[in-house]
Write an enzyme that holds these catalytic residues in place. Structure first.
Site, PDB file in Angstrom:
ATOM      1  N   GLU A  33      -4.112   4.378  -0.218  1.00 31.76           N
ATOM      2  CA  GLU A  33      -4.881   3.094  -0.852  1.00 31.76           C
ATOM      3  C   GLU A  33      -5.188   3.393   0.758  1.00 31.76           C
ATOM      4  O   GLU A  33      -5.782   1.900   0.040  1.00 31.76           O
ATOM      5  CB  GLU A  33      -3.881   2.438  -1.495  1.00 31.76           C
ATOM      6  CG  GLU A  33      -3.685   3.070  -2.829  1.00 31.76           C
ATOM      7  CD  GLU A  33      -2.433   2.451  -3.083  1.00 31.76           C
ATOM      8  OE1 GLU A  33      -2.332   1.949  -4.789  1.00 31.76           O
ATOM      9  OE2 GLU A  33      -1.110   2.518  -2.746  1.00 31.76           O
TER      10      GLU A  33
ATOM     11  N   VAL B 227       0.895  -1.534   0.250  1.00 30.14           N
ATOM     12  CA  VAL B 227      -0.300   0.209  -0.078  1.00 30.14           C
ATOM     13  C   VAL B 227       0.932   0.867   0.122  1.00 30.14           C
ATOM     14  O   VAL B 227       2.431   1.105   0.313  1.00 30.14           O
ATOM     15  CB  VAL B 227      -1.118   0.070   1.165  1.00 30.14           C
ATOM     16  CG1 VAL B 227      -2.106  -1.049   1.317  1.00 30.14           C
ATOM     17  CG2 VAL B 227       0.338   0.058   2.458  1.00 30.14           C
ATOM     18  N   SER B 228       0.257   1.787  -1.096  1.00 26.88           N
ATOM     19  CA  SER B 228       1.427   3.533  -1.250  1.00 26.88           C
ATOM     20  C   SER B 228       0.989   3.990   0.246  1.00 26.88           C
ATOM     21  O   SER B 228      -0.101   3.963   1.426  1.00 26.88           O
ATOM     22  CB  SER B 228       0.276   4.267  -2.108  1.00 26.88           C
ATOM     23  OG  SER B 228       0.738   5.474  -1.459  1.00 26.88           O
ATOM     24  N   ASP B 229       2.110   5.088   0.793  1.00 28.50           N
ATOM     25  CA  ASP B 229       1.588   5.483   2.695  1.00 28.50           C
ATOM     26  C   ASP B 229       0.905   6.537   2.402  1.00 28.50           C
ATOM     27  O   ASP B 229      -0.016   6.561   3.708  1.00 28.50           O
ATOM     28  CB  ASP B 229       3.607   6.870   2.610  1.00 28.50           C
ATOM     29  CG  ASP B 229       4.023   5.846   2.260  1.00 28.50           C
ATOM     30  OD1 ASP B 229       3.869   4.728   2.856  1.00 28.50           O
ATOM     31  OD2 ASP B 229       5.367   6.527   2.123  1.00 28.50           O
TER      32      ASP B 229
END
Ligand SMILES: [Zn+2]
Length: 562
Positions: free
Chosen positions: A31, A26-28
């Site tokens: 998401e 997961v992106s920071d």
């Protein structure tokens, strides 16, 4: 097919569970809040892995932007695991989980494939999506590029070797040598080299390639293919005369420079899985500067070449020196092996030609004395001429033979035996049914005895049928041969009376008659390779003065020869 199924089940049992890992990212940013949390991705991947039969052994989670590849700690750990070759597949929720940049993804996927690992998306069918197709084409292009690069590199290497006049040193070196790749030379392997020297020595001594091969096999010397661990498919691991000849003709054993660049391996593989090679243009060949250390001297090699040339047979069985009328037709009367033509010179320089049993050259002398060739030729030819002149005897014998060996009788016998076999089989079926329906030992015991009796009956009939079949085969073959034989006699009889019958014609006629001569010193026995027993009154074969028991044992000769 039951066998196929069994194999399939066996395969299932043998093949271990395929292991896979899951990679989630997961992106920071946001998401995690949009329903694509680590847990969500993992669940999707797990169900897909279970569907495909993979065991998930670990889950890797990265909280990182998809723009960067090398900074992600978990991905680095995953790649390390893949490099160790423990994993067969990596599952991701979507293709972009690995990286949002296609170039980076291509690198990753290529790395996975290099280590026998698949890249599987839980929600997208890779090969079907437009992206999958792009990915495939890029991977294909990379593979092609790699092949071309390798070829380019190897050709550059060959060009350097050629420029410096060095050999390629690829594959197996010649028997008796080993390649030293660092120094680009051949080194003598003494264990093999001693046999090469022996082979040349024996050839100079007058032994033929066949005799030398037989001797090496008897000594238990490993032939080149077996001794060096080359896999031979179906080939018998023995020395053959062709192997000996190729060694005797090889100039590099006399120190000729190594010629490189004769063959080039191609990417092609034959149907049997062998790598294919192509011959290159002779203009591209080059000789190595450093000559191979010789195993024999130049004089020996030249002598051997001369000997091989002079021994070469002409088409009609003549050597350059002496026309052997009976070459290939003479057998030893004592041991049954062939007799081959030889020559000796006495101190005065006179040459004698004679037939000698091959057991002498093979080292297991049967004790037969030699037979002078000129004498044998004359004896055999005069007997054949006598036989040819007696046309009536030949024709009578042919008719008699055809009458004696009627195929019809044999065929009738064969059919009778066959019907008895099928009858016995039916009785056995009935007995087996009766055996199954009863438990009473008083009934069962006699039935079992009867069953055994029937079975042995069938075997006896079967052996009889086999015997008749072989007889039929022989008779039919002989009838056919006899026809040809009678024709040859007819033609032969007409020409034989002429004064100068040529050597070629004589030899052709003897071959057509299927002549076989058994000789022991000056005692001969002739068979015509046919069931043609010449009556004692015939002036034909019986006329041979030195062989009182001249009636040939023709039937024996046939069974051993056909
Ligand atoms: Zn013999």
């Amino acid at each position: 097919m039951p066998i196929g199924k069994a194999t399939f089940k066996l395969k299932e049992a043998i093949v271990p569970t395929r292991r896979a890992v899951i990679y989630t990212r997961v992106s920071d940013t946001n998401e995690g809040n949009n329903g694509v949390s680590h847990e969500f991705q993992e669940t999707a991947c797990r169900s897909r892995a279970a569907e495909l039969g993979y065991e998930v052994i670990e889950v890797f989670r990265d909280n990182f932007s998809g723009k960067y590849l090398h900074e992600r700690p978990e991905l680095s750990r995953l790649r390390e695991l893949v490099r160790q070759g423990h994993i067969q597949a990596v599952f991701v929720w979507k293709l972009d989980r690995f990286s949002r940049r296609l170039a980076q993804r291509v690198i990753c996927v290529q790395e996975l494939r290099d280590h026998g690992c698949q890249y599987i998306s839980a929600t997208e069918e890779i090969s079907d999506s437009p992206e999958g197709r792009l990915l495939e084409s890029i991977l294909g292009a990379i593979a092609e590029f790699e092949v071309e690069r390798t070829l380019e590199r190897s050709q550059a290497g060959i060009a350097v070797l050629k420029g410096r006049c060095l050999p390629i040193c690829q594959g197996k070196a010649r028997y008796g040598y080993r390649y030293i790749k660092e120094s680009r030379t051949r080194e003598i392997v003494e264990d093999e080299a001693k046999w090469v020297r022996k082979i040349f020595e024996w050839c100079v001594g007058g032994d033929s390639s066949m005799v030398i091969a037989a001797r090496l096999n008897r000594f238990g010397v490993l032939c080149p293919a077996v001794g060096r661990g080359v896999k031979t498919r179906g080939a018998s691991p023995q020395w053959h005369s062709s192997t000996i000849r190729s060694i005797l003709k090889d100039a590099s054993y006399a120190g000729a420079p190594m010629v490189s660049g004769k063959k080039r391996s191609t990417a092609e593989v034959s149907r049997k899985g062998h790598k294919r090679t192509e011959k290159t243009n002779p203009a591209e060949w080059w000789k190595a500067k450093d000559p191979t250390p010789p195993l024999v001297d130049k004089e020996t090699f030249d002598h051997v070449q001369e000997a091989l040339r002079s021994r070469r047979k002409t088409r009609d069985g003549r050597t350059a020196e002496y026309p052997h009328l009976l070459r290939g037709m003479v057998k030893c009367k004592i041991c049954g092996r062939s007799m081959s033509p030889w020559k000796t010179k006495n101190p005065a320089g006179k040459t004698y030609f004679y037939f000698c049993c091959v057991s002498r050259q093979m080292g297991c002398n049967c004790g037969n004395a030699v037979t002078p060739i000129a004498w044998l030729d004359e004896q055999v030819w005069s007997s054949v001429v006598n036989l040819m002149r007696d046309k009536d005897a030949i024709e009578a014998r042919c008719r008699e033979f055809m009458k004696e060996n009627k195929c019809d009788d044999l065929e009738r016998d064969q059919a009778a035996h066959q019907s008895k076999i099928s009858e016995a089989r039916e009785s056995i079926q009935r007995l087996i049914r009766m055996l199954g329906s009863s438990d009473d030992p008083e009934i069962l015991t006699p039935l079992q005895g009867r069953l055994a009796e029937l079975r042995s009956n069938i075997e006896a009939h079967q052996s009889e049928v086999r015997h008749i079949e072989s007889k039929l085969f022989t008779v039919k073959n002989q009838a056919y041969a006899l026809q040809h034989w009678a024709e040859a006699c007819q033609v032969g009889g007409e020409i034989i009376d002429e004064e100068n019958v040529t050597f070629d014609y004589k030899r052709k006629l003897l071959k057509a008659l299927d002549l076989q001569v058994f000789a022991a010193k000056k005692s001969i026995q002739m068979s015509l390779g046919l069931p043609l027993v010449i009556p004692d009154s015939s002036p034909g074969l019986a006329a041979s003065p030195t062989s009182p028991a001249a009636r040939p044992d023709v039937r024996g000769a046939i069974t051993t020869r056909r």
